[in-house]
Scaffold this active site. Structure first.
Site, PDB file in Angstrom:
ATOM      1  N   GLY A 109     -60.519 -25.292 -36.829  1.00  0.00           N
ATOM      2  CA  GLY A 109     -59.102 -26.273 -37.007  1.00  0.00           C
ATOM      3  C   GLY A 109     -58.939 -27.141 -35.656  1.00  0.00           C
ATOM      4  O   GLY A 109     -58.212 -28.177 -35.798  1.00  0.00           O
ATOM      5  N   GLU A 116     -69.069 -24.928 -31.609  1.00  0.00           N
ATOM      6  CA  GLU A 116     -68.707 -23.374 -31.602  1.00  0.00           C
ATOM      7  C   GLU A 116     -69.667 -22.434 -32.433  1.00  0.00           C
ATOM      8  O   GLU A 116     -70.185 -21.402 -31.928  1.00  0.00           O
ATOM      9  CB  GLU A 116     -67.424 -23.093 -32.255  1.00  0.00           C
ATOM     10  CG  GLU A 116     -66.265 -23.610 -31.133  1.00  0.00           C
ATOM     11  CD  GLU A 116     -64.829 -23.638 -32.178  1.00  0.00           C
ATOM     12  OE1 GLU A 116     -63.822 -23.959 -31.590  1.00  0.00           O
ATOM     13  OE2 GLU A 116     -64.781 -23.566 -33.645  1.00  0.00           O
TER      14      GLU A 116
HETATM   15  C1  ABF Z   1     -61.017 -22.375 -32.151  1.00  0.00           C
HETATM   16  O1  ABF Z   1     -59.720 -22.520 -32.189  1.00  0.00           O
HETATM   17  C2  ABF Z   1     -61.288 -22.710 -33.755  1.00  0.00           C
HETATM   18  O2  ABF Z   1     -62.526 -22.512 -34.379  1.00  0.00           O
HETATM   19  C3  ABF Z   1     -60.182 -22.311 -34.221  1.00  0.00           C
HETATM   20  O3  ABF Z   1     -59.980 -23.188 -35.188  1.00  0.00           O
HETATM   21  C4  ABF Z   1     -59.065 -22.392 -33.220  1.00  0.00           C
HETATM   22  C5  ABF Z   1     -58.272 -21.272 -33.375  1.00  0.00           C
HETATM   23  O4  ABF Z   1     -57.084 -21.767 -32.660  1.00  0.00           O
HETATM   24  P1  ABF Z   1     -56.034 -20.739 -31.863  1.00  0.00           P
HETATM   25  O5  ABF Z   1     -56.734 -19.542 -31.186  1.00  0.00           O
HETATM   26  O6  ABF Z   1     -55.296 -21.389 -31.046  1.00  0.00           O
HETATM   27  O7  ABF Z   1     -55.014 -20.076 -33.127  1.00  0.00           O
HETATM   28  O8  ABF Z   1     -61.728 -21.226 -32.242  1.00  0.00           O
END
Ligand code: ABF
Length: 236
Positions: A109, A116
């Site tokens: 996201g 990652e």
């Molecule tokens: C990352 O941060 C991404 O892979 C994932 O989309 C997002 C999760 O965001 P949060 O921790 O802000 O909800 O790990």
């Protein structure tokens, strides 16, 4: 892109901090630690900095997957290295957008999905940190799947994604231009119907040369740390 949640923003923020603190406690002296992206993984940084200041983490250093995380680590005074310095990481701490009962995740996201996945795969242990609002019976029930595409292949990969039911929409910047990843690729957010078989979809996306990465993390997490109203749980 917000994941719908039955929890208030304040509750969710508290859950994220609790999950992050739990994972930060898993870090030991001398470890090479991958750090993902997102607000939950970033919430581990101050906890790690406090531990380092107390002298609990001599020799520990951190390999960030994204510029934003690198900045957070540097601001906290924690040592930062590249993956070339530590090709095998002891542990990676990262967030997720949606998690199914088998521990498979949708990530990306925040747009850093490829790096990652690289720091996740480089680690002996990938620990996903999340609030309970991220749990879902089937991936793609609550969050679109990000697919990173090489611009040269954009039209043909969008056609492919439509053909397999992905209903892709290109992620845009506030000025309306396509958002670019740190490597200059674009991201199509794919609104698949809830996935009956995430592994099969991951395999078909992996087979496409124009797909530089995708946010399906199938069987990659060693441990999911979820925090909710009943406290913090580890799903192994
Ligand atoms: C990352 O941060 C991404 O892979 C994932 O989309 C997002 C999760 O965001 P949060 O921790 O802000 O909800 O790990």
């Amino acid at each position: 892109m917000d994941t719908p949640s039955t929890f208030s923003p304040e509750e969710t923020a508290g859950f994220k901090r609790a999950a992050a603190a739990h994972a930060a406690a898993m870090v030991e002296p001398g470890m090479a630690v991958g750090m993902g992206h997102g607000s939950t993984a970033v919430a581990a940084v101050p906890v790690l900095a406090e531990r380092a200041a107390r002298g609990e983490l001599p020799g520990t250093y951190f390999v960030p997957a994204a510029h934003f995380m690198a900045e957070a680590l540097r601001r906290a005074g924690l040592p930062v290295a590249g993956l070339d310095d530590a090709p095998v990481l002891d542990i990676t701490i990262d967030g997720a957008d949606e998690i199914d009962p088998a521990g498979n995740c949708i990530k990306g996201g925040g747009g850093a999905l490829l790096y990652e996945k690289i720091v996740g795969q480089a680690a002996q242990r990938l620990v996903i940190v999340a609030d309970a609002g991220k749990l879902s019976p089937r991936l793609c029930s609550r969050h679109a799947l990000p697919v990173e595409i090489t611009p040269f292949a954009l039209a043909s990969e969008l056609r492919f994604l439509r053909r397999i039911g992905g209903n892709p929409s290109l992620r845009q910047r506030p000025d309306g231009d396509p958002m670019r990843t740190e490597r200059g690729n674009v991201i199509a957010d794919c609104a698949f119907a809830p996935l009956p078989d995430p592994a099969a979809l991951a395999t078909s996306l992996d087979a496409r040369a124009g797909v530089a990465g995708h946010g399906l993390f199938v069987g990659l997490a060693s441990c999911i740390v979820v925090a909710g109203p009943d406290g913090v749980r580890e799903l192994e």
